[in-house]
Write an enzyme that holds these catalytic residues in place. Structure first.
Site, PDB file in Angstrom:
ATOM      1  N   HIS A 120       3.020   6.709  -8.099  1.00  0.00           N
ATOM      2  CA  HIS A 120       2.189   5.682  -8.741  1.00  0.00           C
ATOM      3  C   HIS A 120       0.863   6.250  -9.244  1.00  0.00           C
ATOM      4  CE1 HIS A 120       4.516   2.603  -6.094  1.00  0.00           C
ATOM      5  NE2 HIS A 120       5.100   2.752  -7.272  1.00  0.00           N
ATOM      6  N   PRO A 215       6.514   1.238  12.226  1.00  0.00           N
ATOM      7  CA  PRO A 215       6.227   0.474  13.444  1.00  0.00           C
ATOM      8  C   PRO A 215       7.275  -0.577  13.758  1.00  0.00           C
ATOM      9  CG  PRO A 215       4.286   0.597  12.023  1.00  0.00           C
ATOM     10  CD  PRO A 215       5.450   1.090  11.223  1.00  0.00           C
TER      11      PRO A 215
END
Length: 245
Positions: A120, A215
């Site tokens: 990006h 996570p």
């Protein structure tokens, strides 16, 4: 399926070509807020109003004042964390072919990584919309908005706004690495933003193993070969230590 560090290190040791795909989660530990999700930047502002290329062209001063000034302040205070440094160590030791990053913070390079594909673009570089002169963000002083180049062209970050295409060289390189790797580490990203989200699936379809380090489980987890569940800043240094040991 959750995977142990021991099993993950075995996969990494056996791999002939490992590629990493990183997202915002790896830089949250450096104090850079994510754009999406709980607590993300888009909870406080509309991306179509401040992060679309049409918005920038219509009122670049407003976009600089509300969004880009904030990002500049955050990025200038951020430093690579142990996850960035662990990936740089992996590359130096010949265990990581390249990093494909969706992040625009330049922290992989600051940590020492050399082969970084900025999917990006990068906010660490500022370019002129007219003459395309480039300068590091540290050399930009926001004394006027929008900031102007010496040629009087409007300065902008060298990153992809909504409504703009992924740079062709980055897209090609990312696809090439995804098609030829035998192990892809997906770190700090839910892999839901396209076309980057397609890269792990491309790798998987070409026979590579996909290992997540996140996570929580993501939409990619059902097709991945394992999930190392936790913070990248804690897990990656442990993984590197096992591979080198």
């Amino acid at each position: 399926m959750e995977m142990s560090l021991e099993k993950a290190s075995e996969l990494l040791k056996k791999s002939k070509k490992t590629v990493a795909l990183t997202g915002a989660g790896i830089s949250v530990e450096s104090g850079i807020p994510a754009f999406r999700g709980k607590g993300g930047l888009w909870e406080t502002m509309d991306p179509m109003e401040f992060a679309h290329i049409r918005a920038f062209r219509k009122d670049p001063g407003k976009v600089w004042d509300v969004l880009l000034r904030t990002m500049k302040d955050v990025l200038e205070k951020a430093f690579p964390n142990p996850a960035h440094k662990a990936l740089a160590d992996m590359e130096e030791n010949g265990k990581l072919e390249a990093i494909i990053t969706q992040n625009i913070d330049g922290l992989h390079q600051a940590a020492g990584s050399k082969r970084v594909i900025e999917f990006h673009g990068s906010f660490a570089r500022i370019i002129c919309s007219h003459c395309h002169r480039s300068l590091p963000i540290q050399e930009l002083f926001l004394e006027e908005l929008p900031p102007l180049c010496s040629c009087k062209g409007i300065l902008r970050p060298d990153c992809v706004f909504f409504g703009e295409n992924i740079p062709e060289d980055a897209l090609y390189a990312a696809q090439e690495h995804s098609m030829t790797c035998d192990l892809m580490l997906v770190i700090g990203t839910s892999a839901e933003v396209w076309p980057a989200a397609d890269l792990p699936r491309v790798a998987k379809n070409r026979g590579a193993l996909v290992l997540e380090i996140n996570p929580e489980p993501t939409s990619l987890t059902p097709i991945s070969d394992g999930l190392l569940r936790g913070q990248a800043g804690e897990l990656l240094p442990q993984l590197v230590a096992r591979v080198q040991g």
